[in-house]
Write an enzyme that holds these catalytic residues in place. Sequence first.
Site, PDB file in Angstrom:
ATOM      1  N   LYS A 245       0.807  -1.219   0.000  1.00 56.64           N
ATOM      2  CA  LYS A 245       0.000   0.000   0.000  1.00 56.64           C
ATOM      3  C   LYS A 245       0.846   1.278   0.000  1.00 56.64           C
ATOM      4  CE  LYS A 245      -4.093  -2.123   2.011  1.00 56.64           C
ATOM      5  NZ  LYS A 245      -5.126  -2.086   3.063  1.00 56.64           N
TER       6      LYS A 245
ATOM      7  N   ASP B 201      -9.906   2.590   2.501  1.00 56.46           N
ATOM      8  CA  ASP B 201      -9.927   1.785   3.719  1.00 56.46           C
ATOM      9  C   ASP B 201     -10.625   2.493   4.874  1.00 56.46           C
ATOM     10  OD1 ASP B 201      -8.715  -0.522   2.761  1.00 56.46           O
ATOM     11  OD2 ASP B 201      -6.692   0.126   3.292  1.00 56.46           O
TER      12      ASP B 201
END
Length: 281
Positions: free
Chosen positions: A67, A103
């Site tokens: 990420k 997220d």
Amino acid sequence: MSIPRYAVIGHPVAHSLSPRIHAAFGRQLSIALDYSAIDTAAEEFDMTLGAFAASGGVGANVTLPHKQRAARACATLSERARRAGAVNTLTLRGGEWHGDNTDGAGLVRDLTGRHGLDLRARRTLLIGAGGAARGVAPALLDAGIGDLYIVNRTSERADALADALGQPGRVHPRYLADLKQFGEFDLVINATSATRTDGLPDLPMSLVGARTAAVDLSYGEVAIPFLAWARAAGAHDAIGGLGMLVEQAAESFALWHGVRPDTDPVYAHLVEHRASLVTAD
């Protein structure tokens, strides 16, 4: 006309439910798409991403451990990706990658909507300071939590995340070894991948009070040790990451296709088959 290609990129990634989730969203909204899982090591991420684009890839989700590397691969970043320093959603625009992070929005939507939690003023402990933690921390602060304490096996990463969040009076990096001194928290979030390899950190039960919600960002077997600890400690809520996974996927789907799917039937279907869930995005 070829069907647009999408993928989830991670290592390992064969376990991922993202292909199943996005296929369900596509069927629900009659949108044709090709969504697969691509496993690549960290040192090969850029090459893999380039090959994916060359083969017709137009969008990708990014999971562990890529990420933060994905953020560096982007020509542009959304505000929430910039704040997080981590990307979980890539969109090809004019031949260049744009990065976003869904997220945090997915977590907050799951906790407040599906589980009915009021996050306001909750004293919060975030365990972990990697890409997953970076993705959710800004959204939690925006949702109105109280003080945020960050601990990590490597204290330098906790310090770096606290610095990036930029709220020194509200965000506090601390040492993992000092957990017994912290008292109770209203919200405890496990954002580590420790249970993949060397086990859950030693967490004192004194962290948990009668109101505490304990949340693991993982789902399936990986989340079992933390959730078992939370229940044994008497947490009011013990919540795995499946709902967050579905909600963040819906946010990504909306970015790519311009319409947000109904997550409830997809989540319900996955819960029915939760015995087959293996690990976490």
